[in-house]
Design a protein around this motif. Structure first.
Motif, PDB file in Angstrom:
ATOM      1  N   ILE A   1       0.859  -1.183   0.000  1.00  0.00           N
ATOM      2  CA  ILE A   1       0.000   0.000   0.000  1.00  0.00           C
ATOM      3  C   ILE A   1       0.891   1.227   0.000  1.00  0.00           C
ATOM      4  CG2 ILE A   1      -1.670   1.346   1.312  1.00  0.00           C
ATOM      5  CD1 ILE A   1      -2.886  -1.180   2.336  1.00  0.00           C
ATOM      6  N   ASP A   2       0.720   2.094  -0.996  1.00  0.00           N
ATOM      7  CA  ASP A   2       1.450   3.357  -1.044  1.00  0.00           C
ATOM      8  C   ASP A   2       0.650   4.407  -0.284  1.00  0.00           C
ATOM      9  OD1 ASP A   2       3.257   2.073  -2.680  1.00  0.00           O
ATOM     10  OD2 ASP A   2       2.421   2.889  -4.535  1.00  0.00           O
ATOM     11  N   THR A   3       1.297   5.149   0.593  1.00  0.00           N
ATOM     12  CA  THR A   3       0.600   6.148   1.397  1.00  0.00           C
ATOM     13  C   THR A   3       1.277   7.505   1.273  1.00  0.00           C
ATOM     14  OG1 THR A   3       1.785   6.146   3.521  1.00  0.00           O
ATOM     15  CG2 THR A   3       0.335   4.263   3.069  1.00  0.00           C
ATOM     16  N   PHE A   4       0.557   8.527   1.727  1.00  0.00           N
ATOM     17  CA  PHE A   4       1.130   9.862   1.861  1.00  0.00           C
ATOM     18  C   PHE A   4       1.549  10.125   3.312  1.00  0.00           C
ATOM     19  CE2 PHE A   4      -1.716  11.233  -1.890  1.00  0.00           C
ATOM     20  CZ  PHE A   4      -0.737  10.868  -2.804  1.00  0.00           C
ATOM     21  N   GLY A   5       1.604   9.066   4.110  1.00  0.00           N
ATOM     22  CA  GLY A   5       2.085   9.176   5.475  1.00  0.00           C
ATOM     23  C   GLY A   5       0.986   9.360   6.494  1.00  0.00           C
ATOM     24  N   SER A   6       1.407   9.497   7.735  1.00  0.00           N
ATOM     25  CA  SER A   6       0.479   9.599   8.859  1.00  0.00           C
ATOM     26  C   SER A   6       0.696  10.880   9.665  1.00  0.00           C
ATOM     27  CB  SER A   6       0.628   8.376   9.765  1.00  0.00           C
ATOM     28  OG  SER A   6      -0.178   8.502  10.919  1.00  0.00           O
ATOM     29  N   TYR A   7       1.808  10.953  10.383  1.00  0.00           N
ATOM     30  CA  TYR A   7       2.023  12.089  11.287  1.00  0.00           C
ATOM     31  C   TYR A   7       2.445  13.338  10.516  1.00  0.00           C
ATOM     32  CZ  TYR A   7       3.976  15.071  14.921  1.00  0.00           C
ATOM     33  OH  TYR A   7       4.251  16.134  15.738  1.00  0.00           O
ATOM     34  N   ALA A   8       1.735  14.441  10.769  1.00  0.00           N
ATOM     35  CA  ALA A   8       2.079  15.739  10.192  1.00  0.00           C
ATOM     36  C   ALA A   8       1.503  16.813  11.102  1.00  0.00           C
ATOM     37  CB  ALA A   8       1.520  15.887   8.773  1.00  0.00           C
ATOM     38  N   CYS A   9       2.347  17.652  11.620  1.00  0.00           N
ATOM     39  CA  CYS A   9       1.909  18.701  12.560  1.00  0.00           C
ATOM     40  C   CYS A   9       1.314  19.859  11.763  1.00  0.00           C
ATOM     41  CB  CYS A   9       3.096  19.160  13.399  1.00  0.00           C
ATOM     42  SG  CYS A   9       2.657  20.367  14.668  1.00  0.00           S
TER      43      CYS A   9
END
Length: 237
Positions: free
Chosen positions: A139-147
């Protein structure tokens, strides 16, 4: 008249007892559909799965016990704190394997990891077999944690990404190397679009929020999945 009233009351008691007994036996065979039974990742997703996952958001030890019981391979992330609005203390990193992985590696809150585990096993892989006859291996993602706030920038309500409580899904890689992406295959009538809608609809059963290109243009290229605090209810668009 008195005897008739007594007989009627006895009848109601018998009916109520029979209904209670029937509900008890039905519930034993369908624990996933009972609000008071504990969540098990071995059970099918049921009517109250969202509610039970919601209870894990503030109970990191219980969340980890669920992942351990399911033999999910993960490691605990060190706590992160960035200012007053960003960071997490319940982060986990899901292991990568040759038969299934996230790119980049999924590093999310524990309750999101529980949702991903259920989604992969009970929704994603069965849908891939139905539509393509093969599994998803990445699964390609754009990530999770971002402030950041919900719409980026510096102002507004803070995103669930600010606490690693969300993940954005961009594409799926099949065993034969094919890539099924949200941006490239959401529209249409073929198996690619049908697969993407199936996995979107299924995500609504184990995530508090599921947003897709049908919601707005900001989600034209990904599925947003999060475990926002909604009292066990889900928002699915």
């Amino acid at each position: 008249m008195v005897r008739a009233r007594i007989a009627f009351r006895l009848f109601l008691i018998v009916v109520a007892a029979a209904l209670a007994l029937g509900l008890y036996h039905w519930g034993r065979g369908h624990p996933q559909d009972m609000p008071w039974t504990p969540l098990s990742l071995a059970d099918p997703v049921g009517r109250f799965t969202n509610l039970k996952i919601a209870g894990l958001r503030d109970d990191f030890p219980a969340c980890r016990r669920l992942l351990d019981a399911a033999a999910e391979d993960y490691r605990v992330l060190p706590p992160v704190r960035s200012g007053a609005s960003c960071g997490y203390a319940d982060g986990v990193s899901l292991a990568q394997a040759s038969e299934f992985a996230y790119a980049p590696r999924a590093q999310t809150s524990c309750s999101v990891a529980v949702g991903l585990f259920l989604w992969e096993k009970q929704i994603l892989q069965p849908a891939a077999q139905r539509h393509f006859g093969q599994p998803v291996v990445r699964i390609d993602t754009f990530g999770s944690y971002a402030c950041r706030p919900v719409r980026g920038g510096r102002e507004g309500r803070w995103s669930e990404h600010a606490s690693a409580n969300a993940i954005d899904i961009a594409a799926f890689r099949l065993a034969d190397g094919r890539k099924i992406s949200i941006a490239g295959h959401w529209t249409g009538e073929g198996p690619d679009a049908a697969f993407l809608r199936d996995v979107r609809d299924g995500a609504c059963k184990m995530f508090s929020t599921t947003l897709s290109p049908d919601y707005n243009s900001l989600h034209r290229d990904h599925l947003h999945l999060d475990q926002a605090s909604r009292g066990g209810w889900s928002f699915c668009r």
